[in-house]
Design an enzyme around this catalytic site. Structure first.
Site: not given
Length: 283
Positions: A54-55
């Site tokens: 998700v980064y």
């Protein structure tokens, strides 16, 4: 403050893997700056890099690590790389997500975590089973969880997994002690990683912390990192400035007194720096 010249900078997980006691986090690093910052962190002495699907920067983190190792004639095995599963869903979706992470990173994963228990019991167990298969294949060396509360950990243990979690990464700092989760992890030999150990910088000028750090002749950041280390945690820190990277890592040649550790631990406010909710209590 007392000197401690022989303190180890690593800890051994239950599966025998050795993990550095401080990690450099890639959370919210700008994509166009991530390669340079991860490289700078490695140059500064960090050997533990923490990213996540998700980064949105797994590819940059992986490339920075591989390139740095080649340039400096360092073995990839000398760097500890963590990534995380974005969401618990079903077995097949988890397998696809792991393959995606491996592709983006361009290297094996030392530690892979379920980033959140959200999704429900069935999804959590299915995701874990899928992760275990990548341990068997050697693509993942260790598995763990993040933001798991006691009930989620109990649920995982009750599922009779092939591999037990080596790590639980949760938010921890003097203003959020999470005592029940910490106690459970310690009693089950689960290493505890602390994210947001510097409170995202929000409390670095706190009126309680500043005089303590000043008295010890260290920065507030160093005070918080030492507190985390002396509590037995593995802090995951982030900085975009070289001088802060260096000073945040320069914490193994001293300790803070036990009474200061206890005083800091008394500051618990159940206050979250990283979220507006408690991710450890979801169903």
């Amino acid at each position: 403050m007392s000197e401690s010249q022989t303190e180890s900078t690593t800890v051994t997980l239950t599966n025998g893997m050795v993990i550095p006691r401080i990690g450099f986090g890639a959370f919210m690093l700008k994509y166009n700056e991530c390669y340079g910052l991860v490289t700078q962190a490695l140059d500064s002495g960090y050997r533990h890099i923490d990213t996540a699907a998700v980064y949105g920067n797994e590819d940059i983190c992986g490339k920075a690590i591989v390139d740095w190792c080649e340039k400096n004639n360092v073995k990839r095995t000398d760097i500890f790389l963590t990534s995380k599963l974005a969401n618990c869903s079903d077995y097949y979706s988890t397998r696809a997500a792991i393959r995606s992470s491996l592709h983006h990173l361009g290297t094996y994963i030392d530690l892979f975590l379920i980033q959140s228990p959200a999704g429900g019991k069935k999804s959590r167990i299915a995701s874990w089973k899928a992760m275990e298969e990548f341990v068997d294949s050697g693509d993942i060396r260790s598995v763990g969880v993040s933001n798991y509360g006691v009930k989620h950990l109990q649920e995982l243990y009750a599922s009779n997994p092939k591999f037990y979690p080596c790590v639980n990464q949760i938010e921890l700092h003097p203003f959020l002690s999470q005592d029940d989760i910490v106690k459970y992890c310690q009693s089950h030999d689960i290493a505890i990683e602390a994210y947001s150990p510097l409170t995202h910088g929000i409390r670095l000028n706190d009126e309680k912390l500043v005089p303590i750090a000043k008295k010890l002749n260290i920065s507030v950041a160093q005070l918080l990192i030492r507190w985390s280390l002396q509590k037995g945690y593995i802090p995951i820190i982030k900085s975009t400035k070289k001088e802060h990277m260096l000073s945040d890592l320069d914490v193994f040649n001293f300790t803070i007194p036990d009474d200061v550790v206890q005083e800091l631990s008394s500051f618990d406010e159940h206050w979250h720096a990283g979220t507006t909710y408690d991710p450890t209590v979801c169903d």
